[in-house]
Design an enzyme around this catalytic site. Structure first.
Site, short mmCIF file in Angstrom:
data_model
loop_
_atom_site.label_atom_id
_atom_site.label_comp_id
_atom_site.label_asym_id
_atom_site.label_seq_id
_atom_site.Cartn_x
_atom_site.Cartn_y
_atom_site.Cartn_z
N TYR A 1 0.84 -1.21 0.00
CA TYR A 1 0.00 0.00 0.00
C TYR A 1 0.87 1.26 0.00
CZ TYR A 1 -3.87 3.01 1.66
OH TYR A 1 -4.82 3.98 1.81
N LYS B 1 1.06 4.13 -2.82
CA LYS B 1 0.69 5.51 -2.47
C LYS B 1 1.85 6.48 -2.68
CE LYS B 1 -3.61 4.75 -1.40
NZ LYS B 1 -4.66 5.25 -2.31
#
Ligand code: NDP
Length: 247
Positions: free
Chosen positions: A155, A159
């Site tokens: 993640y 991001k």
């Protein structure tokens, strides 16, 4: 802030932050395409809220990690609402695990959904924006992309990747009236964070100077500003909307 009936496409807008952005933009007079992946009834509910208050919106099912479906999403939005002038790359998932235990499928799913989707959606709309010499692109990063987070290598990588992607877009298109910015939300109360244990949640609260968890509306008002005509001179920025967590 002005919005002369502009067309906005918000990915992952059936729930949480995306839904709040779609409702906020519609309330400000934008014509909104609500994208979702599978939860049709949630998307229909967002659509009903917008239409009941006099706004214009459509709901379009598409998996934004699939380039062909993104093509169809943009094509349908442009056929039914008009050229996409605002793109909010919001759709995202988590597949948390410690690096030691992370499966390739967890890595791939998160990179495809959270990062590839931004590439596909942004690429699909920029030609029209460049021609019109107007466009606003916003993408949802995260505090995890800024400072990392144990259990989120996939993640956080996606991001952080969004930041490099969007800043490059800002450089490529700045001269064409197109801005591209990133919002990095902190802890926001949505389905995504509802799965965290009470222990984890109570560990986060003391790290938020504002003293409360964020609400989807906190992100929606930041997004509404960044896509407005008035934000024309703001590009390539990462706006942390996190109650001061990462300052
Ligand atoms: P939610 O889990 O509440 O909602 C996710 C949304 O994304 C849903 O509308 C879902 O559609 C959609 N979606 C998921 N996968 C796809 C896909 N492949 N194609 C199209 N749509 C998809 O998430 P949040 O609202 O909490 O998060 C929104 C964004 O903000 C994400 O990018 C997230 O990473 C980011 N963020 C969230 C934070 C938080 O604390 N909540 C913090 C920092 C960043 P469906 O309903 O059909 O499943």
């Amino acid at each position: 802030m002005s919005s002369p009936g502009r067309v906005a496409l918000v990915t992952g807008a059936s729930r949480g932050i995306g839904r709040s952005i779609a409702i906020e933009l519609a309330a400000r007079g934008y014509r909104v395409a609500i994208n979702y992946q599978s939860r049709e009834s949630a998307a229909e509910e967002a659509l009903r809220i917008i239409r009941d208050s006099g706004g214009t919106a459509i709901a379009v099912r598409a998996d934004v990690s699939d380039q062909n479906q993104v093509g169809e999403l943009v094509e349908r939005t442009e056929r039914e609402l008009g050229r996409v002038e605002i793109l909010v790359n919001n759709a995202g998932i988590t597949r948390d695990n410690l690096l030691m235990r992370m499966k390739d499928s967890e890595w791939d799913d998160v990179i495809r959904t959270n990062l590839n989707s931004v590439y596909y959606c942004t690429q699909a709309v920029i030609r029209g924006m460049m021609k019109a010499r107007f466009g606003r692109i916003v993408a949802m990063s995260s505090v995890s992309g800024l400072i990392g987070n144990a259990g989120q290598v996939n993640y956080a990588a996606a991001k952080a990747g969004i930041i490099g992607l969007i800043r490059s877009v800002a450089r490529e298109l700045g001269g064409r009236g197109v801005t591209a910015n990133v919002i990095a939300p902190g802890y926001i109360d949505t389905d995504m964070t509802s799965v965290l244990s009470d222990d984890v949640k109570s560990g986060i609260l003391p790290r938020i100077p504002v003293g409360r968890y964020g609400r989807p509306e906190d992100i929606a008002s930041a997004a509404a500003f960044l896509v407005s005509d008035e934000a024309a001179y703001i590009t390539g920025q990462v706006l942390a909307v996190d109650g001061g967590m990462t300052m």
